[in-house]
Enzyme design. Structure first.
Site, PDB file in Angstrom:
ATOM      1  CE  LYS A  37      11.122  45.630  11.793  1.00 44.58           C
ATOM      2  NZ  LYS A  37       9.738  45.486  12.261  1.00 44.58           N
ATOM      3  CD  GLU A  74       4.243  48.094  15.994  1.00 42.51           C
ATOM      4  OE1 GLU A  74       4.676  48.553  17.072  1.00 42.51           O
ATOM      5  OE2 GLU A  74       4.963  47.862  15.004  1.00 42.51           O
ATOM      6  CG  ASP A 130       6.991  44.400  17.037  1.00 42.88           C
ATOM      7  OD1 ASP A 130       6.737  45.373  16.309  1.00 42.88           O
ATOM      8  OD2 ASP A 130       7.118  44.495  18.275  1.00 42.88           O
ATOM      9  CB  SER A 131      12.799  43.661  16.088  1.00 41.00           C
ATOM     10  OG  SER A 131      12.577  44.672  15.143  1.00 41.00           O
ATOM     11  CE  LYS A 153      21.179  44.179  11.996  1.00 41.39           C
ATOM     12  NZ  LYS A 153      20.354  45.381  11.809  1.00 41.39           N
TER      13      LYS A 153
HETATM   14  P1  ITT Z   1       7.389  47.927  11.033  1.00 36.38           P
HETATM   15  O1  ITT Z   1       6.672  47.763  12.360  1.00 36.38           O
HETATM   16  O2  ITT Z   1       6.562  48.645  10.011  1.00 36.38           O
HETATM   17  O3  ITT Z   1       7.925  46.621  10.511  1.00 36.38           O
HETATM   18  P2  ITT Z   1       9.242  49.507  12.642  1.00 36.38           P
HETATM   19  O4  ITT Z   1      10.536  50.194  12.364  1.00 36.38           O
HETATM   20  O5  ITT Z   1       8.147  50.293  13.298  1.00 36.38           O
HETATM   21  O6  ITT Z   1       8.703  48.840  11.279  1.00 36.38           O
HETATM   22  P3  ITT Z   1       9.296  47.816  14.987  1.00 36.38           P
HETATM   23  O7  ITT Z   1       7.975  48.304  15.438  1.00 36.38           O
HETATM   24  O8  ITT Z   1       9.555  46.346  15.047  1.00 36.38           O
HETATM   25  O9  ITT Z   1       9.572  48.223  13.471  1.00 36.38           O
HETATM   26  O10 ITT Z   1      10.411  48.614  15.764  1.00 36.38           O
HETATM   27  C1  ITT Z   1      11.626  48.069  15.992  1.00 36.38           C
HETATM   28  C2  ITT Z   1      12.595  49.174  16.373  1.00 36.38           C
HETATM   29  O11 ITT Z   1      13.652  48.561  17.131  1.00 36.38           O
HETATM   30  C3  ITT Z   1      13.258  49.777  15.140  1.00 36.38           C
HETATM   31  O12 ITT Z   1      12.583  50.940  14.701  1.00 36.38           O
HETATM   32  C4  ITT Z   1      14.676  50.074  15.655  1.00 36.38           C
HETATM   33  O13 ITT Z   1      14.697  51.315  16.313  1.00 36.38           O
HETATM   34  C5  ITT Z   1      14.899  48.953  16.676  1.00 36.38           C
HETATM   35  N1  ITT Z   1      15.528  47.793  15.993  1.00 36.38           N
HETATM   36  C6  ITT Z   1      14.970  46.591  15.741  1.00 36.38           C
HETATM   37  N2  ITT Z   1      15.802  45.786  15.074  1.00 36.38           N
HETATM   38  C7  ITT Z   1      16.915  46.506  14.877  1.00 36.38           C
HETATM   39  C8  ITT Z   1      18.126  46.250  14.229  1.00 36.38           C
HETATM   40  O14 ITT Z   1      18.357  45.113  13.579  1.00 36.38           O
HETATM   41  N3  ITT Z   1      19.047  47.213  14.220  1.00 36.38           N
HETATM   42  C9  ITT Z   1      18.834  48.387  14.836  1.00 36.38           C
HETATM   43  N4  ITT Z   1      17.719  48.720  15.459  1.00 36.38           N
HETATM   44  C10 ITT Z   1      16.755  47.785  15.485  1.00 36.38           C
END
Ligand code: ITT
Length: 188
Positions: free
Chosen positions: A11, A35, A65-66, A165
């Site tokens: 990220k 979270e 968050d994604s 991407k």
């Molecule tokens: P932070 O909260 O510390 O930023 P995290 O990995 O825990 O890191 P999230 O809670 O936002 O982040 O989780 C998002 C998940 O969704 C991430 O771990 C991936 O499994 C998936 N994801 C989100 N964006 C993605 C992307 O661009 N490509 C692939 N998977 C993605």
């Protein structure tokens, strides 16, 4: 200097490129913020942003968050994507989708911009696509090997260079929305 707060190296790489291309000075704080459990990414990221304000307190911070929302699964795993990736992984999600012909899905990214004076603003971005039949590619992270974006030529995000991407990902769109607003308020 704006600090991106994230525990996720991929990220950070994506966000760093997009923000620096715009000429912003950015740094990273590598930590996992608390979270809250919610169906809304906006709610999750706003909660984390407030925690960042209390725990870190830099002048300007960005938190993202994604998640992957699969239509046939009523939006699952959505806000639980990180947990589902750790527990089921790409293979587990493919199993849930076995035999399904309706494979449309979207990645969603919500960014929170938080300032020391307590202002929190969120920005949304989406990328529509479909779930592939099998994992393809080793680039990227998370669910990238099983997500085929609508705009591409049929490759998964796992097969595309990060620069490609970044041209149409959910994250690049939430950042573009943030930058549009930031440019008009900060004069940068
Ligand atoms: P932070 O909260 O510390 O930023 P995290 O990995 O825990 O890191 P999230 O809670 O936002 O982040 O989780 C998002 C998940 O969704 C991430 O771990 C991936 O499994 C998936 N994801 C989100 N964006 C993605 C992307 O661009 N490509 C692939 N998977 C993605």
């Amino acid at each position: 200097m704006i600090f991106v707060v994230t525990s996720n190296d991929n990220k950070w790489e994506e966000m760093r490129h997009l923000l620096r291309a715009y000429g912003l000075r950015v740094g990273r704080i590598k930590t996992a913020l608390p979270e809250v459990q919610s169906q809304s990414l906006e709610e999750v990221v706003t909660f984390s942003a407030k925690a960042a304000l209390n725990e870190i307190g830099q002048a300007e911070m960005l938190i993202e968050d994604s998640g992957l929302f699969i239509d046939r699964l009523n939006g699952f795993p959505g806000p639980f994507s990180s947990y589902v990736y750790k527990t089921l992984g790409c293979e587990g999600v493919l199993k849930l989708m076995e035999g399904e012909r309706e494979r449309t899905a979207k990645f969603v990214s919500v960014i929170a911009y938080v300032r020391k004076d307590g202002e929190v603003r969120t920005f949304h971005g989406e990328c529509r696509g479909r779930i592939s039949d099998r994992p393809r590619g080793t680039k990227g992270f998370g669910f990238d090997p099983i997500f085929v974006p609508e705009e591409g030529e049929g490759q998964t995000f796992g097969e595309l260079d990060v620069a490609i991407k970044n041209e149409y990902s959910h994250r690049s769109r939430s950042i573009a929305n943030f930058l549009r607003w930031y440019g008009t308020t900060s004069g940068s």
